[in-house]
Design an enzyme around this catalytic site. Structure first.
Site, short mmCIF file in Angstrom:
data_model
loop_
_atom_site.label_atom_id
_atom_site.label_comp_id
_atom_site.label_asym_id
_atom_site.label_seq_id
_atom_site.Cartn_x
_atom_site.Cartn_y
_atom_site.Cartn_z
N PRO A 9 0.80 -1.23 0.00
CA PRO A 9 0.00 0.00 0.00
C PRO A 9 0.83 1.28 0.00
O PRO A 9 1.88 1.37 0.65
CB PRO A 9 -0.82 -0.10 1.30
N ASN A 10 0.32 2.22 -0.75
CA ASN A 10 0.86 3.59 -0.86
C ASN A 10 2.18 3.68 -1.63
O ASN A 10 2.68 4.78 -1.86
CB ASN A 10 1.02 4.23 0.53
N ARG A 17 4.58 11.36 -1.90
CA ARG A 17 4.43 11.19 -0.45
C ARG A 17 5.79 11.40 0.23
O ARG A 17 6.82 10.99 -0.31
CB ARG A 17 3.84 9.83 -0.09
N TYR A 22 10.93 8.92 1.06
CA TYR A 22 10.67 8.10 -0.12
C TYR A 22 11.16 8.68 -1.44
O TYR A 22 10.96 8.07 -2.49
CB TYR A 22 9.16 7.79 -0.20
N ASN A 72 8.26 -5.20 -0.69
CA ASN A 72 8.13 -4.04 0.19
C ASN A 72 6.63 -3.94 0.47
O ASN A 72 5.87 -3.44 -0.36
CB ASN A 72 8.64 -2.77 -0.49
N ALA A 75 3.21 -0.47 5.00
CA ALA A 75 2.80 -0.56 6.40
C ALA A 75 2.39 -1.97 6.82
O ALA A 75 2.49 -2.33 8.00
CB ALA A 75 1.65 0.42 6.66
N HIS A 78 4.54 -4.23 9.10
CA HIS A 78 4.61 -4.13 10.56
C HIS A 78 3.56 -4.95 11.28
O HIS A 78 3.64 -5.12 12.49
CB HIS A 78 4.50 -2.65 10.96
N ASP A 85 2.69 -15.38 6.63
CA ASP A 85 2.39 -16.80 6.41
C ASP A 85 2.44 -17.15 4.92
O ASP A 85 2.92 -18.23 4.55
CB ASP A 85 1.01 -17.16 6.98
N GLU A 96 13.19 -8.80 1.81
CA GLU A 96 12.31 -7.71 2.24
C GLU A 96 13.06 -6.40 2.04
O GLU A 96 14.21 -6.29 2.44
CB GLU A 96 11.98 -7.90 3.73
N HIS A 98 12.89 -1.96 2.16
CA HIS A 98 12.24 -0.71 2.53
C HIS A 98 13.09 0.42 1.98
O HIS A 98 14.33 0.36 2.05
CB HIS A 98 12.11 -0.57 4.04
N SER A 100 13.04 3.48 3.26
CA SER A 100 13.53 4.23 4.43
C SER A 100 14.12 3.26 5.45
O SER A 100 13.88 2.04 5.38
CB SER A 100 12.37 5.01 5.06
N ARG A 105 12.70 5.51 12.59
CA ARG A 105 11.46 6.28 12.42
C ARG A 105 10.52 6.00 13.60
O ARG A 105 10.97 5.78 14.71
CB ARG A 105 10.84 5.93 11.06
N ARG A 109 7.21 1.33 13.41
CA ARG A 109 7.88 0.83 12.19
C ARG A 109 9.11 -0.01 12.52
O ARG A 109 9.73 -0.60 11.64
CB ARG A 109 8.33 2.01 11.31
C1 DQA Z 1 8.20 1.54 3.81
C2 DQA Z 1 8.24 1.82 5.31
C3 DQA Z 1 6.89 1.56 5.94
O1 DQA Z 1 6.94 1.82 7.33
C4 DQA Z 1 5.85 2.45 5.33
O2 DQA Z 1 4.57 2.17 5.86
C5 DQA Z 1 5.83 2.40 3.84
C6 DQA Z 1 7.09 2.32 3.12
C7 DQA Z 1 9.53 1.91 3.12
O3 DQA Z 1 9.71 1.52 1.98
O4 DQA Z 1 10.36 2.61 3.71
O5 DQA Z 1 4.78 2.51 3.21
O6 DQA Z 1 7.99 0.15 3.61
#
Ligand code: DQA
Length: 148
Positions: A9-10, A17, A22, A72, A75, A78, A85, A96, A98, A100, A105, A109
């Site tokens: 998401p996002n 954003r 990011y 990635n 959110a 977390h 699973d 995995e 990220h 950031s 943070r 997170r």
């Molecule tokens: C993220 C870090 C997450 O905490 C956040 O919710 C994201 C992006 C990152 O790529 O740094 O949406 O996964």
């Protein structure tokens, strides 16, 4: 050589954003750069804002010929035990990532429930987190410790 990149998401809003965490580029632009950097690697990209769709895509990956998965989950990283699973199912290398550094943070997170289902975690290098993950998966390098 084929690698599946899953963004949660996002991450479809990159460039629009919190630039400080990011960056300014869309993921489409980042993906194009990665494709140029790794011409021999087929990168399949899947993005969803919906937890169940991410779970389903990971389940499908278990039956596909892939060299690895980069995830990635935004959110969901977390708190999604469902994605954790699902990641336990494909017998593939999983990284995995990220953008950031999730450890510098907000408190919430600082824990990822996905890390224990992945071979490694790369965080805090911006778009280079994805590049480093592809470097690892395409070189088929396996860390010497903790792997059979
Ligand atoms: C993220 C870090 C997450 O905490 C956040 O919710 C994201 C992006 C990152 O790529 O740094 O949406 O996964």
């Amino acid at each position: 050589m084929k690698i599946l990149i899953i963004n949660g998401p996002n991450l479809n809003m990159l460039g629009r954003r919190e630039e400080i965490f990011y960056g300014t580029e869309s993921f489409e632009k980042i993906l194009k750069e990665l494709e140029e950097k790794f011409p021999k690697v087929e990168l399949e990209y899947f993005q969803s804002n919906v937890e169940g769709e991410i779970v389903t895509r990971i389940q499908q990956a278990a039956d596909e010929k892939l060299n690895g998965i980069i995830i990635n989950a935004g959110a969901y990283s977390h708190y999604s035990y469902a994605i954790h699973d699902a990641l336990m199912i494909p017998q593939l290398p999983k990284v995995e990532v990220h953008l950031s550094n999730i450890y510098m943070r907000d408190e919430f997170r600082r824990k990822s429930v996905l890390s224990s289902a992945c071979d490694g975690i790369i965080a805090g290098f911006g778009k280079d987190s994805y590049r480093l993950a592809i470097d690892f998966l395409s070189g088929n390098q396996r860390p010497k410790i903790g792997f059979k």
